[in-house]
Design a protein around this motif. Structure first.
Motif, PDB file in Angstrom:
ATOM      1  N   TYR A   8      81.897 -10.631   5.513  1.00 38.44           N
ATOM      2  CA  TYR A   8      80.692 -11.442   5.667  1.00 38.44           C
ATOM      3  C   TYR A   8      79.705 -10.581   6.454  1.00 38.44           C
ATOM      4  N   GLY A   9      78.538 -10.319   5.899  1.00 38.30           N
ATOM      5  CA  GLY A   9      77.638  -9.399   6.591  1.00 38.30           C
ATOM      6  C   GLY A   9      76.192  -9.581   6.214  1.00 38.30           C
ATOM      7  N   GLY A  10      75.322  -8.869   6.937  1.00 39.01           N
ATOM      8  CA  GLY A  10      73.885  -8.940   6.685  1.00 39.01           C
ATOM      9  C   GLY A  10      73.199  -7.693   7.209  1.00 39.01           C
ATOM     10  N   TRP A  11      71.879  -7.716   7.149  1.00 35.68           N
ATOM     11  CA  TRP A  11      71.106  -6.550   7.601  1.00 35.68           C
ATOM     12  C   TRP A  11      69.789  -7.003   8.197  1.00 35.68           C
ATOM     13  N   TYR A  12      69.425  -6.354   9.304  1.00 31.51           N
ATOM     14  CA  TYR A  12      68.124  -6.574   9.937  1.00 31.51           C
ATOM     15  C   TYR A  12      67.707  -5.265  10.583  1.00 31.51           C
ATOM     16  N   GLN A  13      66.428  -4.914  10.470  1.00 32.40           N
ATOM     17  CA  GLN A  13      65.962  -3.601  10.933  1.00 32.40           C
ATOM     18  C   GLN A  13      66.357  -3.319  12.381  1.00 32.40           C
ATOM     19  N   ARG A  14      67.107  -2.248  12.574  1.00 38.37           N
ATOM     20  CA  ARG A  14      67.461  -1.796  13.921  1.00 38.37           C
ATOM     21  C   ARG A  14      67.404  -0.266  13.959  1.00 38.37           C
ATOM     22  N   THR A  15      67.608   0.287  15.170  1.00 39.69           N
ATOM     23  CA  THR A  15      67.610   1.739  15.351  1.00 39.69           C
ATOM     24  C   THR A  15      68.772   2.103  16.262  1.00 39.69           C
ATOM     25  N   THR A  16      68.938   3.398  16.510  1.00 35.84           N
ATOM     26  CA  THR A  16      70.010   3.846  17.406  1.00 35.84           C
ATOM     27  C   THR A  16      69.781   3.343  18.837  1.00 35.84           C
ATOM     28  N   LEU A  17      68.535   3.057  19.193  1.00 39.11           N
ATOM     29  CA  LEU A  17      68.253   2.483  20.511  1.00 39.11           C
ATOM     30  C   LEU A  17      68.858   1.086  20.626  1.00 39.11           C
ATOM     31  N   HIS A  18      68.709   0.290  19.559  1.00 40.28           N
ATOM     32  CA  HIS A  18      69.306  -1.037  19.550  1.00 40.28           C
ATOM     33  C   HIS A  18      70.837  -0.941  19.574  1.00 40.28           C
ATOM     34  N   LEU A  19      71.359   0.092  18.898  1.00 41.35           N
ATOM     35  CA  LEU A  19      72.816   0.261  18.861  1.00 41.35           C
ATOM     36  C   LEU A  19      73.371   0.479  20.270  1.00 41.35           C
ATOM     37  N   SER A  20      72.653   1.248  21.082  1.00 40.60           N
ATOM     38  CA  SER A  20      73.079   1.454  22.476  1.00 40.60           C
ATOM     39  C   SER A  20      73.084   0.136  23.238  1.00 40.60           C
ATOM     40  N   ASN A 241      50.300 -10.503  10.784  1.00 39.36           N
ATOM     41  CA  ASN A 241      50.414  -9.210  11.466  1.00 39.36           C
ATOM     42  C   ASN A 241      51.866  -8.875  11.791  1.00 39.36           C
ATOM     43  N   LEU A 242      52.629  -9.877  12.247  1.00 37.92           N
ATOM     44  CA  LEU A 242      54.042  -9.651  12.571  1.00 37.92           C
ATOM     45  C   LEU A 242      54.832  -9.280  11.322  1.00 37.92           C
ATOM     46  N   ILE A 243      54.622 -10.040  10.243  1.00 42.51           N
ATOM     47  CA  ILE A 243      55.358  -9.777   9.003  1.00 42.51           C
ATOM     48  C   ILE A 243      54.928  -8.443   8.409  1.00 42.51           C
ATOM     49  N   ASN A 244      53.638  -8.147   8.468  1.00 41.72           N
ATOM     50  CA  ASN A 244      53.124  -6.877   7.950  1.00 41.72           C
ATOM     51  C   ASN A 244      53.822  -5.696   8.621  1.00 41.72           C
ATOM     52  N   ASN A 245      53.963  -5.782   9.936  1.00 38.66           N
ATOM     53  CA  ASN A 245      54.611  -4.696  10.672  1.00 38.66           C
ATOM     54  C   ASN A 245      56.078  -4.565  10.302  1.00 38.66           C
ATOM     55  N   ARG A 246      56.744  -5.700  10.107  1.00 34.87           N
ATOM     56  CA  ARG A 246      58.165  -5.640   9.727  1.00 34.87           C
ATOM     57  C   ARG A 246      58.336  -5.046   8.324  1.00 34.87           C
ATOM     58  N   ILE A 247      57.438  -5.402   7.417  1.00 33.38           N
ATOM     59  CA  ILE A 247      57.506  -4.842   6.063  1.00 33.38           C
ATOM     60  C   ILE A 247      57.291  -3.330   6.111  1.00 33.38           C
ATOM     61  N   ASN A 248      56.342  -2.886   6.924  1.00 37.30           N
ATOM     62  CA  ASN A 248      56.062  -1.453   7.037  1.00 37.30           C
ATOM     63  C   ASN A 248      57.255  -0.673   7.568  1.00 37.30           C
ATOM     64  N   GLN A 249      58.103  -1.330   8.376  1.00 37.96           N
ATOM     65  CA  GLN A 249      59.274  -0.663   8.947  1.00 37.96           C
ATOM     66  C   GLN A 249      60.391  -0.455   7.930  1.00 37.96           C
ATOM     67  N   TYR A 287      55.337  -2.937  -3.618  1.00 41.20           N
ATOM     68  CA  TYR A 287      54.590  -4.075  -4.178  1.00 41.20           C
ATOM     69  C   TYR A 287      54.357  -5.151  -3.114  1.00 41.20           C
ATOM     70  N   ILE A 288      55.415  -5.534  -2.393  1.00 40.66           N
ATOM     71  CA  ILE A 288      55.294  -6.563  -1.354  1.00 40.66           C
ATOM     72  C   ILE A 288      54.361  -6.087  -0.233  1.00 40.66           C
ATOM     73  N   LYS A 289      54.437  -4.808   0.079  1.00 39.29           N
ATOM     74  CA  LYS A 289      53.576  -4.229   1.118  1.00 39.29           C
ATOM     75  C   LYS A 289      52.101  -4.390   0.739  1.00 39.29           C
ATOM     76  N   GLU A 290      51.758  -4.068  -0.497  1.00 38.39           N
ATOM     77  CA  GLU A 290      50.373  -4.200  -0.957  1.00 38.39           C
ATOM     78  C   GLU A 290      49.945  -5.670  -1.025  1.00 38.39           C
ATOM     79  N   LEU A 291      50.898  -6.526  -1.383  1.00 41.00           N
ATOM     80  CA  LEU A 291      50.606  -7.956  -1.479  1.00 41.00           C
ATOM     81  C   LEU A 291      50.196  -8.514  -0.116  1.00 41.00           C
ATOM     82  N   TRP A 292      50.905  -8.081   0.925  1.00 38.67           N
ATOM     83  CA  TRP A 292      50.584  -8.562   2.265  1.00 38.67           C
ATOM     84  C   TRP A 292      49.305  -7.916   2.803  1.00 38.67           C
ATOM     85  N   ALA A 293      48.989  -6.716   2.347  1.00 40.79           N
ATOM     86  CA  ALA A 293      47.710  -6.106   2.714  1.00 40.79           C
ATOM     87  C   ALA A 293      46.563  -6.931   2.135  1.00 40.79           C
ATOM     88  N   MET A 294      46.736  -7.415   0.890  1.00 38.70           N
ATOM     89  CA  MET A 294      45.733  -8.291   0.268  1.00 38.70           C
ATOM     90  C   MET A 294      45.614  -9.603   1.037  1.00 38.70           C
TER      91      MET A 294
END
Length: 387
Positions: A8-20, A241-249, A287-294
């Motif tokens: 059972y698993g999932g994914w959410y944007q993280r980095t090695t900093l979060h891993l520490s 703005n929050l969602i836009n930044n998450r999509i860009n990541q 595509y989603i990135k451009e959609l949110w820019a619009m």
């Protein structure tokens, strides 16, 4: 009965900093943020971890084991895996779901509760992951799924050494080699979660766009409604703005996983068995990135119009109040100029002054109310239809 690996698993944007941070929390209930130590210790205790280590593979990850035998693997890119080895699939599924919903997810959500917030439209979405069952079998294509327990198989896809069966709530990956199945499980979870996030962003875009369009289609608004509508659009702007930044990541993670799949030699199997291609994932993300820019531009134009209406409404009120004040001052000066003696303070004069103040207040309130009832034309630019 074979030993099944239930995942059972999932994914959410993280980095090695979060891993520490995760390692320090799992191992010592410690964090460098200002979260209360007592709450962290309580949450760590609820995880019931008996072993915690930091491992190195194609990606660095934290590995932990709970007292119930659940193995937790949290990778530096944000992929998390909860896994049990058992002969009882249904009991293991329930145990993993309960552990995730009541223990694991609340603990990690609290650990990362500071900083940029998760937009409410995302925070309110219930997280649900299908269960993946993988195991080794010399004849993968001959395995039979009990439909009474696991549901009807709606998809069966074969490759030379792996067969994937899909039901409504389960994905069965049967492989000749257990290592192949394990690599496929993790990649499949990453792909599915990435696509699910993009799909959520698409639905949220449609909702926000339609709500902005509803405001635009009103054509006119009262002065009293301008501030309320502006506040609503400002809330949309924060969410966008929050969602836009998450999509860009998100883009960098596709490249990393694509590279790993080639090294593990599972890219072709992912395409064959799950119709997963990293190029397609990149295209969908773009595509989603451009959609949110619009969407961001569409909202900005609406806010600009509201700002101009606010300026008009405020300007008219100020002009009226200035005129009233000027008339009052001129009248007072003229009355003083006709007196031969310096005016004395009398009871009647005080009452007269208070009556003037009350009248001024009522007149100002009446003017303000009148301007709030004025209807302003809402002219938000639309697309040209006769091109």
């Amino acid at each position: 009965m074979p030993n099944y690996k239930i995942t059972y698993g999932g994914w959410y944007q993280r980095t090695t900093l979060h891993l520490s941070e995760i390692y320090n929390f799992f191992a010592h209930a410690h964090t460098y943020t200002e979260l209360p130590k007592e709450k962290l210790e309580k949450l760590r205790e609820s995880l019931k971890l008996t072993h915690v280590s930091r491992e190195v593979g194609y990606l660095e990850y934290v590995k932990a084991t709970s007292g119930e035998g659940i193995e937790v693997r949290y990778y530096e890119d944000g992929l998390y895996i909860l896994e049990l080895t058992s002969t009882d699939i249904l009991a293991s599924k329930k145990l993993l779901e309960d552990y995730f919903e009541n223990v694991f997810n609340p603990a990690l959500s609290y650990l990362f509760s500071l900083g940029a917030p998760t937009p409410k439209v995302l925070a309110n979405i219930k997280i649900s992951h299908p269960t993946v069952v993988s195991f080794e079998d010399p004849k993968p294509a001959s395995f039979t799924i009990d439909k009474e327990q696991f549901g009807e198989v709606y998809s069966k896809i074969d490759s030379p050494d792996v067969t994937v069966y899909k039901t409504h709530k389960f994905i069965f990956i049967v492989a000749k080699r257990a290592e192949t199945a394990s690599d496929l499980v993790e990649m499949q979870i990453f792909f599915r979660e990435f696509k699910d996030q993009l799909e959520k962003y698409l639905h949220i875009h449609r909702k926000v766009w339609e709500e902005i369009a509803d405001i635009k289609e009103r054509k006119v608004v009262k002065g009293a409604e301008v501030e309320k509508i502006r506040g609503q659009l400002d809330r949309y702007q924060k969410t966008i703005n929050l969602i836009n930044n998450r999509i860009n990541q998100m883009g960098i993670y596709v490249a990393t996983r694509s590279s790993i799949s080639k090294k593990l030699e599972v890219e072709e199997k992912l395409s064959t068995l799950f119709q997963y291609k990293f190029e397609t994932l990149d295209d969908t993300h773009a595509y989603i990135k451009e959609l949110w820019a619009m969407t961001k531009d569409y909202l900005a134009s609406a806010i600009q119009i509201l700002v101009e209406l606010e300026g008009k409404s405020t300007g008219k009120q100020i002009s009226s109040l200035t005129a009233i004040t000027t008339i009052g001052v001129v009248a007072s000066i003229l009355s003083y100029m006709t007196n031969k003696t310096f005016p004395a303070i009398t009871g009647f004069g005080v009452i007269y002054f208070l009556i003037l103040l009350a009248l001024t207040y009522l007149i100002n309130a009446a003017i303000r109310f009148a301007y709030q009832q004025i209807r302003y034309k809402l002219t938000i630019p639309d697309t040209e239809k006769n091109i």
